[in-house]
Motif scaffolding. Sequence first.
Motif, PDB file in Angstrom:
ATOM      1  N   ARG A 130     -15.596  51.423 -41.074  1.00  0.00           N
ATOM      2  CA  ARG A 130     -16.828  51.337 -40.349  1.00  0.00           C
ATOM      3  C   ARG A 130     -16.924  50.227 -39.464  1.00  0.00           C
ATOM      4  O   ARG A 130     -16.696  48.854 -39.837  1.00  0.00           O
ATOM      5  CB  ARG A 130     -17.869  51.248 -41.349  1.00  0.00           C
ATOM      6  N   VAL A 131     -17.423  50.397 -38.196  1.00  0.00           N
ATOM      7  CA  VAL A 131     -17.497  49.413 -37.216  1.00  0.00           C
ATOM      8  C   VAL A 131     -18.830  49.408 -36.494  1.00  0.00           C
ATOM      9  O   VAL A 131     -19.337  50.420 -36.343  1.00  0.00           O
ATOM     10  CB  VAL A 131     -16.217  49.709 -36.170  1.00  0.00           C
ATOM     11  N   THR A 132     -19.112  48.431 -36.559  1.00  0.00           N
ATOM     12  CA  THR A 132     -20.761  47.954 -35.951  1.00  0.00           C
ATOM     13  C   THR A 132     -20.529  47.161 -34.758  1.00  0.00           C
ATOM     14  O   THR A 132     -19.702  46.531 -34.549  1.00  0.00           O
ATOM     15  CB  THR A 132     -21.712  47.458 -36.765  1.00  0.00           C
ATOM     16  N   THR A 133     -21.076  48.042 -33.437  1.00  0.00           N
ATOM     17  CA  THR A 133     -20.945  47.271 -32.304  1.00  0.00           C
ATOM     18  C   THR A 133     -22.131  47.889 -31.468  1.00  0.00           C
ATOM     19  O   THR A 133     -23.030  48.053 -32.049  1.00  0.00           O
ATOM     20  CB  THR A 133     -19.524  47.604 -31.563  1.00  0.00           C
ATOM     21  N   THR A 134     -22.003  47.562 -30.146  1.00  0.00           N
ATOM     22  CA  THR A 134     -23.095  47.811 -29.106  1.00  0.00           C
ATOM     23  C   THR A 134     -22.934  49.128 -28.420  1.00  0.00           C
ATOM     24  O   THR A 134     -21.824  49.372 -28.033  1.00  0.00           O
ATOM     25  CB  THR A 134     -23.408  46.743 -28.366  1.00  0.00           C
ATOM     26  N   ASP A 135     -24.221  49.647 -28.118  1.00  0.00           N
ATOM     27  CA  ASP A 135     -23.749  50.992 -27.115  1.00  0.00           C
ATOM     28  C   ASP A 135     -23.169  50.609 -25.787  1.00  0.00           C
ATOM     29  O   ASP A 135     -22.304  51.180 -25.206  1.00  0.00           O
ATOM     30  CB  ASP A 135     -25.166  51.614 -27.010  1.00  0.00           C
ATOM     31  N   THR A 136     -23.577  49.312 -25.521  1.00  0.00           N
ATOM     32  CA  THR A 136     -22.876  48.875 -24.105  1.00  0.00           C
ATOM     33  C   THR A 136     -21.305  48.846 -24.293  1.00  0.00           C
ATOM     34  O   THR A 136     -20.554  49.035 -22.983  1.00  0.00           O
ATOM     35  CB  THR A 136     -23.515  47.435 -23.669  1.00  0.00           C
ATOM     36  N   LEU A 137     -20.731  48.299 -25.339  1.00  0.00           N
ATOM     37  CA  LEU A 137     -19.494  48.187 -25.378  1.00  0.00           C
ATOM     38  C   LEU A 137     -18.746  49.717 -25.510  1.00  0.00           C
ATOM     39  O   LEU A 137     -17.597  49.920 -25.088  1.00  0.00           O
ATOM     40  CB  LEU A 137     -19.207  47.394 -26.663  1.00  0.00           C
ATOM     41  N   MET A 138     -19.658  50.624 -26.499  1.00  0.00           N
ATOM     42  CA  MET A 138     -19.091  51.912 -26.469  1.00  0.00           C
ATOM     43  C   MET A 138     -19.134  52.878 -25.279  1.00  0.00           C
ATOM     44  O   MET A 138     -18.551  53.787 -25.697  1.00  0.00           O
ATOM     45  CB  MET A 138     -19.762  52.644 -27.782  1.00  0.00           C
ATOM     46  N   VAL A 139     -19.796  52.501 -24.383  1.00  0.00           N
ATOM     47  CA  VAL A 139     -19.788  53.361 -23.137  1.00  0.00           C
ATOM     48  C   VAL A 139     -18.950  52.765 -22.183  1.00  0.00           C
ATOM     49  O   VAL A 139     -18.857  53.224 -20.929  1.00  0.00           O
ATOM     50  CB  VAL A 139     -21.215  53.680 -22.593  1.00  0.00           C
ATOM     51  N   SER A 140     -18.175  51.510 -22.346  1.00  0.00           N
ATOM     52  CA  SER A 140     -17.564  50.789 -21.453  1.00  0.00           C
ATOM     53  C   SER A 140     -15.919  50.566 -21.854  1.00  0.00           C
ATOM     54  O   SER A 140     -15.155  51.427 -21.642  1.00  0.00           O
ATOM     55  CB  SER A 140     -18.098  49.668 -21.066  1.00  0.00           C
ATOM     56  N   VAL A 141     -15.888  49.563 -22.481  1.00  0.00           N
ATOM     57  CA  VAL A 141     -14.366  49.110 -22.879  1.00  0.00           C
ATOM     58  C   VAL A 141     -13.952  49.507 -24.198  1.00  0.00           C
ATOM     59  O   VAL A 141     -12.714  49.730 -24.249  1.00  0.00           O
ATOM     60  CB  VAL A 141     -14.236  47.496 -23.065  1.00  0.00           C
ATOM     61  N   LEU A 142     -14.682  49.924 -24.896  1.00  0.00           N
ATOM     62  CA  LEU A 142     -14.018  50.193 -26.521  1.00  0.00           C
ATOM     63  C   LEU A 142     -13.579  51.756 -26.759  1.00  0.00           C
ATOM     64  O   LEU A 142     -12.578  51.729 -27.447  1.00  0.00           O
ATOM     65  CB  LEU A 142     -15.107  50.141 -27.856  1.00  0.00           C
ATOM     66  N   PRO A 143     -13.934  52.783 -25.998  1.00  0.00           N
ATOM     67  CA  PRO A 143     -13.613  53.979 -26.217  1.00  0.00           C
ATOM     68  C   PRO A 143     -11.841  54.092 -26.193  1.00  0.00           C
ATOM     69  O   PRO A 143     -11.198  54.480 -26.909  1.00  0.00           O
ATOM     70  CB  PRO A 143     -14.323  54.849 -25.414  1.00  0.00           C
ATOM     71  N   PRO A 144     -11.354  53.959 -24.879  1.00  0.00           N
ATOM     72  CA  PRO A 144      -9.961  53.884 -24.681  1.00  0.00           C
ATOM     73  C   PRO A 144      -8.964  53.001 -25.761  1.00  0.00           C
ATOM     74  O   PRO A 144      -7.978  53.109 -26.120  1.00  0.00           O
ATOM     75  CB  PRO A 144      -9.680  53.411 -23.493  1.00  0.00           C
ATOM     76  N   ILE A 145      -9.722  51.608 -26.170  1.00  0.00           N
ATOM     77  CA  ILE A 145      -9.080  50.944 -27.104  1.00  0.00           C
ATOM     78  C   ILE A 145      -8.755  51.779 -28.791  1.00  0.00           C
ATOM     79  O   ILE A 145      -7.966  51.698 -29.339  1.00  0.00           O
ATOM     80  CB  ILE A 145      -9.811  49.478 -27.371  1.00  0.00           C
ATOM     81  N   MET A 146     -10.157  52.122 -28.962  1.00  0.00           N
ATOM     82  CA  MET A 146     -10.127  53.262 -30.302  1.00  0.00           C
ATOM     83  C   MET A 146      -9.209  54.311 -30.317  1.00  0.00           C
ATOM     84  O   MET A 146      -8.656  54.297 -31.280  1.00  0.00           O
ATOM     85  CB  MET A 146     -11.633  53.497 -30.652  1.00  0.00           C
ATOM     86  N   ALA A 147      -9.144  54.821 -29.032  1.00  0.00           N
ATOM     87  CA  ALA A 147      -8.132  56.066 -28.984  1.00  0.00           C
ATOM     88  C   ALA A 147      -6.906  55.646 -29.010  1.00  0.00           C
ATOM     89  O   ALA A 147      -5.857  56.220 -29.854  1.00  0.00           O
ATOM     90  CB  ALA A 147      -8.458  56.625 -27.599  1.00  0.00           C
ATOM     91  N   ALA A 148      -6.388  54.575 -28.610  1.00  0.00           N
ATOM     92  CA  ALA A 148      -4.913  53.972 -28.664  1.00  0.00           C
ATOM     93  C   ALA A 148      -4.830  53.642 -29.990  1.00  0.00           C
ATOM     94  O   ALA A 148      -3.457  53.696 -30.535  1.00  0.00           O
ATOM     95  CB  ALA A 148      -4.924  52.636 -27.845  1.00  0.00           C
ATOM     96  N   PHE A 149      -5.734  52.951 -30.677  1.00  0.00           N
ATOM     97  CA  PHE A 149      -5.586  52.695 -32.015  1.00  0.00           C
ATOM     98  C   PHE A 149      -5.460  53.750 -33.001  1.00  0.00           C
ATOM     99  O   PHE A 149      -4.390  53.902 -33.992  1.00  0.00           O
ATOM    100  CB  PHE A 149      -6.946  51.752 -32.484  1.00  0.00           C
ATOM    101  N   ARG A 150      -6.124  54.836 -32.843  1.00  0.00           N
ATOM    102  CA  ARG A 150      -5.828  56.046 -33.475  1.00  0.00           C
ATOM    103  C   ARG A 150      -4.646  56.714 -33.372  1.00  0.00           C
ATOM    104  O   ARG A 150      -4.091  57.275 -34.191  1.00  0.00           O
ATOM    105  CB  ARG A 150      -6.762  57.090 -32.994  1.00  0.00           C
ATOM    106  N   GLU A 151      -3.762  56.611 -31.929  1.00  0.00           N
ATOM    107  CA  GLU A 151      -2.571  57.006 -32.052  1.00  0.00           C
ATOM    108  C   GLU A 151      -1.509  56.189 -32.903  1.00  0.00           C
ATOM    109  O   GLU A 151      -0.622  56.843 -33.173  1.00  0.00           O
ATOM    110  CB  GLU A 151      -2.016  56.970 -30.445  1.00  0.00           C
ATOM    111  N   LEU A 152      -2.092  54.942 -33.088  1.00  0.00           N
ATOM    112  CA  LEU A 152      -1.152  54.004 -33.926  1.00  0.00           C
ATOM    113  C   LEU A 152      -1.137  54.140 -35.238  1.00  0.00           C
ATOM    114  O   LEU A 152      -0.231  54.482 -36.182  1.00  0.00           O
ATOM    115  CB  LEU A 152      -1.143  52.731 -33.577  1.00  0.00           C
ATOM    116  N   HIS A 153      -2.374  54.648 -35.699  1.00  0.00           N
ATOM    117  CA  HIS A 153      -2.606  54.758 -37.047  1.00  0.00           C
ATOM    118  C   HIS A 153      -3.777  56.138 -37.339  1.00  0.00           C
ATOM    119  O   HIS A 153      -4.682  55.943 -37.652  1.00  0.00           O
ATOM    120  CB  HIS A 153      -3.609  53.518 -37.733  1.00  0.00           C
ATOM    121  N   PRO A 154      -3.002  57.100 -37.310  1.00  0.00           N
ATOM    122  CA  PRO A 154      -3.596  58.354 -37.447  1.00  0.00           C
ATOM    123  C   PRO A 154      -4.612  58.553 -38.868  1.00  0.00           C
ATOM    124  O   PRO A 154      -5.448  59.307 -39.036  1.00  0.00           O
ATOM    125  CB  PRO A 154      -2.884  59.602 -37.214  1.00  0.00           C
ATOM    126  N   GLY A 155      -3.917  57.700 -39.883  1.00  0.00           N
ATOM    127  CA  GLY A 155      -4.598  57.750 -41.091  1.00  0.00           C
ATOM    128  C   GLY A 155      -5.927  57.193 -41.379  1.00  0.00           C
ATOM    129  O   GLY A 155      -6.449  57.104 -42.263  1.00  0.00           O
TER     130      GLY A 155
END
Length: 297
Positions: A87-112
Amino acid sequence: MVLAVAEGASLAAAARILGVNHTTVLRRVNAFEARLGIRLFDRLPTGYALTAGGEELLGAARTMAETVNELARKLSGQDLRFEGTLRVTTTDTLMVSVLPPIMAAFRELHPGIRVEAMTQNSIANLTHRDADVAIRPVSQPQEILVGRRISGVAFAAYAARAYAETLPAEPKFGSLRWIAPDDSLANTGVARWMRSSLPDAEIAMRADSLVTMSHAAGAGMGIAALPCYLGDSLPGLVRVGGLIEEIGSALWVLVHDDLRRTARVHAFTKFVSGELQQRRDLLEGRLGGGVIERNAG
């Protein structure tokens, strides 16, 4: 249940905390009081207030809840698997800008590892396991949290290009039309700066979200003070003037000390921290695209 009603001071607030409807809370309160044979709450027009017996029970309930939370944190900290929910708490400003591609890349590394993102203006309580990781712009994190300061967070004024180009060559900020935070954001840096520097400015709109403010600015409604990582990421916006130093903050990645050795938490914080540090120029306002220089006086 007693904790939720006592802290929320109403059935509706307790229902939101517990994730049930208010009639369920009422039924449980009544059944609990009947089983104990005492009244725990006074039903007042302004809400639910604890009786003397309720106060005593509340103290014991808080002690029990803290013991359970502490045990849960310590057991989670021993988890060596790269799987499960994070569970990650963050701001809507970060989630509509820099974080989505970072989280997508993390998902590729750790799909579990399944990430659950919570965007809200208030910081989720990491002590009570409302979240495992916080990624937030804060000047100074809580002492019970550990983590890394990633970078500074710069702010600037933004407007739609068409609107910005209609402004005089050297307009005063106080004479422009602004989009401002509402009372729910009264303690943010943007709101404090506007109260101090633009007390008499024309307010075209107020909003409870900087993302909403950014879209209103993009539609030409007025100027909005925004974090540069958001304003510079939106193609419809240009800067008006330079960085607003009075609003500067810092970006932190934080966890509770008991959880930092958990495999999924450690993997996530290390990866996200590295990716965010590669974006320091954006976070600190050095990648401004369309910039229309104006006088901020």
